[in-house]
Design a protein around this motif. Sequence first.
Motif, PDB file in Angstrom:
ATOM      1  N   GLN A  79       0.832  -1.204   0.000  1.00 17.15           N
ATOM      2  CA  GLN A  79       0.000   0.000   0.000  1.00 17.15           C
ATOM      3  C   GLN A  79       0.868   1.256   0.000  1.00 17.15           C
ATOM      4  OE1 GLN A  79      -3.001   0.237  -0.721  1.00 17.15           O
ATOM      5  NE2 GLN A  79      -4.413  -0.908   0.543  1.00 17.15           N
ATOM      6  N   GLY A  80       1.922   1.244   0.779  1.00 15.79           N
ATOM      7  CA  GLY A  80       2.817   2.396   0.821  1.00 15.79           C
ATOM      8  C   GLY A  80       3.477   2.652  -0.524  1.00 15.79           C
ATOM      9  N   ALA A  81       3.934   1.567  -1.177  1.00 13.27           N
ATOM     10  CA  ALA A  81       4.579   1.708  -2.485  1.00 13.27           C
ATOM     11  C   ALA A  81       3.581   2.165  -3.543  1.00 13.27           C
ATOM     12  CB  ALA A  81       5.216   0.375  -2.888  1.00 13.27           C
ATOM     13  N   LEU A  82       2.364   1.627  -3.503  1.00 18.68           N
ATOM     14  CA  LEU A  82       1.338   2.042  -4.463  1.00 18.68           C
ATOM     15  C   LEU A  82       0.958   3.506  -4.276  1.00 18.68           C
ATOM     16  CD1 LEU A  82      -0.985  -1.103  -4.506  1.00 18.68           C
ATOM     17  CD2 LEU A  82       0.281  -0.181  -6.453  1.00 18.68           C
ATOM     18  N   GLU A  83       0.937   3.962  -3.044  1.00 16.14           N
ATOM     19  CA  GLU A  83       0.652   5.375  -2.796  1.00 16.14           C
ATOM     20  C   GLU A  83       1.726   6.253  -3.429  1.00 16.14           C
ATOM     21  OE1 GLU A  83      -0.156   8.458   0.949  1.00 16.14           O
ATOM     22  OE2 GLU A  83       0.468   6.392   1.325  1.00 16.14           O
ATOM     23  N   THR A  84       2.995   5.832  -3.296  1.00 18.73           N
ATOM     24  CA  THR A  84       4.095   6.581  -3.911  1.00 18.73           C
ATOM     25  C   THR A  84       3.957   6.602  -5.425  1.00 18.73           C
ATOM     26  OG1 THR A  84       5.595   5.989  -2.097  1.00 18.73           O
ATOM     27  CG2 THR A  84       6.607   6.695  -4.167  1.00 18.73           C
ATOM     28  N   MET A  85       3.585   5.456  -5.997  1.00 24.25           N
ATOM     29  CA  MET A  85       3.420   5.382  -7.452  1.00 24.25           C
ATOM     30  C   MET A  85       2.250   6.238  -7.926  1.00 24.25           C
ATOM     31  SD  MET A  85       4.290   1.429  -8.454  1.00 24.25           S
ATOM     32  CE  MET A  85       3.800   0.589  -6.964  1.00 24.25           C
ATOM     33  N   ALA A  86       1.168   6.233  -7.157  1.00 23.93           N
ATOM     34  CA  ALA A  86       0.003   7.051  -7.526  1.00 23.93           C
ATOM     35  C   ALA A  86       0.358   8.532  -7.492  1.00 23.93           C
ATOM     36  CB  ALA A  86      -1.157   6.757  -6.582  1.00 23.93           C
ATOM     37  N   LYS A  87       1.156   8.933  -6.503  1.00 23.17           N
ATOM     38  CA  LYS A  87       1.587  10.332  -6.430  1.00 23.17           C
ATOM     39  C   LYS A  87       2.489  10.681  -7.606  1.00 23.17           C
ATOM     40  CE  LYS A  87       1.182  10.955  -1.424  1.00 23.17           C
ATOM     41  NZ  LYS A  87       1.922  11.212  -0.153  1.00 23.17           N
ATOM     42  N   ALA A  88       3.340   9.723  -8.040  1.00 26.45           N
ATOM     43  CA  ALA A  88       4.197   9.961  -9.209  1.00 26.45           C
ATOM     44  C   ALA A  88       3.339  10.142 -10.459  1.00 26.45           C
ATOM     45  CB  ALA A  88       5.172   8.799  -9.387  1.00 26.45           C
ATOM     46  N   ALA A  89       2.279   9.326 -10.571  1.00 29.03           N
ATOM     47  CA  ALA A  89       1.378   9.450 -11.717  1.00 29.03           C
ATOM     48  C   ALA A  89       0.645  10.793 -11.688  1.00 29.03           C
ATOM     49  CB  ALA A  89       0.380   8.300 -11.718  1.00 29.03           C
ATOM     50  N   GLU A  90       0.248  11.206 -10.499  1.00 25.21           N
ATOM     51  CA  GLU A  90      -0.410  12.509 -10.363  1.00 25.21           C
ATOM     52  C   GLU A  90       0.558  13.637 -10.716  1.00 25.21           C
ATOM     53  OE1 GLU A  90      -1.722  12.451  -6.359  1.00 25.21           O
ATOM     54  OE2 GLU A  90      -3.398  11.064  -6.739  1.00 25.21           O
ATOM     55  N   LYS A  91       1.847  13.439 -10.399  1.00 24.00           N
ATOM     56  CA  LYS A  91       2.862  14.431 -10.747  1.00 24.00           C
ATOM     57  C   LYS A  91       2.967  14.582 -12.266  1.00 24.00           C
ATOM     58  CE  LYS A  91       6.472  17.137 -10.142  1.00 24.00           C
ATOM     59  NZ  LYS A  91       6.320  18.516  -9.603  1.00 24.00           N
ATOM     60  N   VAL A  92       2.952  13.466 -12.985  1.00 25.86           N
ATOM     61  CA  VAL A  92       3.000  13.516 -14.450  1.00 25.86           C
ATOM     62  C   VAL A  92       1.770  14.236 -14.992  1.00 25.86           C
ATOM     63  CG1 VAL A  92       2.921  12.113 -16.559  1.00 25.86           C
ATOM     64  CG2 VAL A  92       4.457  11.474 -14.681  1.00 25.86           C
ATOM     65  N   ARG A  93       0.605  13.877 -14.467  1.00 23.35           N
ATOM     66  CA  ARG A  93      -0.625  14.524 -14.921  1.00 23.35           C
ATOM     67  C   ARG A  93      -0.579  16.034 -14.664  1.00 23.35           C
ATOM     68  NH1 ARG A  93      -5.485  13.516 -11.117  1.00 23.35           N
ATOM     69  NH2 ARG A  93      -4.081  14.865  -9.920  1.00 23.35           N
ATOM     70  N   ASP A  94      -0.177  16.412 -13.460  1.00 24.54           N
ATOM     71  CA  ASP A  94      -0.144  17.842 -13.120  1.00 24.54           C
ATOM     72  C   ASP A  94       0.878  18.583 -13.968  1.00 24.54           C
ATOM     73  OD1 ASP A  94      -2.027  17.221 -11.231  1.00 24.54           O
ATOM     74  OD2 ASP A  94      -0.642  17.222  -9.535  1.00 24.54           O
ATOM     75  N   THR A  95       1.997  17.933 -14.260  1.00 20.44           N
ATOM     76  CA  THR A  95       3.017  18.571 -15.096  1.00 20.44           C
ATOM     77  C   THR A  95       2.504  18.797 -16.509  1.00 20.44           C
ATOM     78  OG1 THR A  95       4.789  17.536 -13.800  1.00 20.44           O
ATOM     79  CG2 THR A  95       5.376  18.340 -15.993  1.00 20.44           C
ATOM     80  N   LEU A  96       1.801  17.809 -17.050  1.00 17.00           N
ATOM     81  CA  LEU A  96       1.238  17.956 -18.392  1.00 17.00           C
ATOM     82  C   LEU A  96       0.212  19.084 -18.447  1.00 17.00           C
ATOM     83  CD1 LEU A  96       0.797  14.177 -19.326  1.00 17.00           C
ATOM     84  CD2 LEU A  96       2.409  15.792 -20.375  1.00 17.00           C
ATOM     85  N   VAL A  97      -0.576  19.203 -17.393  1.00 25.30           N
ATOM     86  CA  VAL A  97      -1.575  20.275 -17.346  1.00 25.30           C
ATOM     87  C   VAL A  97      -0.898  21.633 -17.201  1.00 25.30           C
ATOM     88  CG1 VAL A  97      -3.470  21.246 -15.999  1.00 25.30           C
ATOM     89  CG2 VAL A  97      -3.383  18.787 -16.437  1.00 25.30           C
ATOM     90  N   THR A  98       0.126  21.691 -16.352  1.00 25.79           N
ATOM     91  CA  THR A  98       0.817  22.956 -16.094  1.00 25.79           C
ATOM     92  C   THR A  98       1.487  23.514 -17.351  1.00 25.79           C
ATOM     93  OG1 THR A  98       1.239  22.323 -13.795  1.00 25.79           O
ATOM     94  CG2 THR A  98       2.625  24.069 -14.717  1.00 25.79           C
ATOM     95  N   TYR A  99       2.125  22.634 -18.119  1.00 27.10           N
ATOM     96  CA  TYR A  99       2.883  23.092 -19.293  1.00 27.10           C
ATOM     97  C   TYR A  99       2.105  22.931 -20.597  1.00 27.10           C
ATOM     98  CZ  TYR A  99       6.899  23.324 -16.180  1.00 27.10           C
ATOM     99  OH  TYR A  99       7.739  23.657 -15.159  1.00 27.10           O
ATOM    100  N   LYS A 100       0.825  22.723 -20.492  1.00 30.94           N
ATOM    101  CA  LYS A 100      -0.007  22.583 -21.688  1.00 30.94           C
ATOM    102  C   LYS A 100       0.027  23.863 -22.524  1.00 30.94           C
ATOM    103  CE  LYS A 100      -4.719  21.432 -23.127  1.00 30.94           C
ATOM    104  NZ  LYS A 100      -6.099  21.097 -22.657  1.00 30.94           N
ATOM    105  N   GLY A 101       0.276  23.717 -23.837  1.00 33.17           N
ATOM    106  CA  GLY A 101       0.318  24.860 -24.741  1.00 33.17           C
ATOM    107  C   GLY A 101       1.612  25.637 -24.699  1.00 33.17           C
TER     108      GLY A 101
END
Length: 352
Positions: A80-102
Motif C-alpha cells: 500500500q505504501g509503495a502504491l501510494e508513492t506510485m500514484a503520487k508519481a502518476a499525479e505528478k505527471v498529470r499535473d506537469t502535463l496540465v501545467t505546461y499545456k500549450g
Amino acid sequence: MKTSYVSNLAIQSAMRLTIQQNQSDLLKATQEQTTGRHYDVGLALGATASRSLNLQREMDRLNSMKTTNAVVTQRLSGSQGALETMAKAAEKVRDTLVTYKGNDAATQLKIQKTEIMGALQTFTAAANTSFNGEFLFSGINTDAKPIADYSTTPPSAAKTAFDSALSTFMAAQIPALTGMDQFSVAQMQDFIKNTVEPMFTGTGWDANWSDASSQNMTSRISASEVIESSTNANAKGFRMFALASVISAELMDRNVTPEVRAAIGVEALQYAEQGIAGLNAERSSLGISESRVKKANTSIEAQLKLVNTHVADLEGIDPIETSTRINTLKVQLETSYTLTSRLQQMSLLNFL
C-alpha cells in the motif's frame, strides 16, 4: 521380657527417603502453581489426555496462522505504501502535463521532461520495493526485479525499442518522414495508438519492461479463506503510467509543430489518468484484503480464547488446593529436617 534392636541409622535412612520424596512432591507442586497446569498431564488426565493433545494441536495451528497473518499484514502494508508513492508519481505527471499545456518554449519543455523523468524514476523505485528479500510487485516471481529502469547507460531495452519503433514508423510513411517536424496530427496519433501503445499493452511490456508474473501471491488467512496478498507490475495502472511518461518525455520536447505537441499532450494526459485510476484500483483491492486479514485475526483470537479455556479446564489445577499442599509439604520438610538433625546428634557417649 524381650527387647528389640533399633538402629538410629535405619531411622535416619528412612527420614532421608521421606525428605527426598517431599522435596520431589514440593518441586512438582511449585511448578504446578507457576504454570497453572498439572505437572504430568498424561498421568493426571489418563484416557482424556488425547483430547488435550488435540486441543494443543489446534492451538498450535491457530498460532501459526496468526504468525503468518502478521507477515501478510506487513506485506500488504508495504504494498500500500509503495502504491501510494506510485500514484503520487502518476499525479505528478498529470499535473506537469496540465501545467505546461500549450507551452512551446524550449526551456519550459526541458523542465517538463526533467519532472516527468523524475516521476518515472520514483515510480520505478517504488515498483521495485522488496520486503523480507522478496519483491512485492513481482507476483509469484518474488526473486525477480519487476520493473526495468528506463533511463540507463547503455540505453535500456525499452528505450531502444521506442527509438526503433519511431524510426521504423517514420520510414514507412508515404512519403517517408525525414524529420519530426514533418509529423501531422493524424500521423502522430496513429503512431501513439497503433505502434507505441501495443508495446505497453502487449508482449513488448514483458520483453522490455517487466519480469513480473501476472499471477499474484496468495495467502491462507484462515481455515476457509485464501486471499491475494499482492499485486503485480503487469497490472494496467503500471502499464498506462509508463506509457504516459514515455510518450510525454520522448515526444513533447521534439521539434514538432504546436498542433502535434498538443495532440501528444492530450494522449499522454489520458494515459496518465488511466494509470492513476488503475493504481487506485489496485490499492482498493489490497485494502479489501487487509480488511479480510483483520477480520480473520479477530476470529482466530476468539478461537484461541475458546481453545485456551478448554485446555485450562482439562489441564488446570486448583490453585487453592495446590497452595495448601505446598504449605503442608514445607511443614513436613521442616519437621523431617529437625528430626534428622536430632537423630544425627544421638550417641551413647552422651549417656556414659
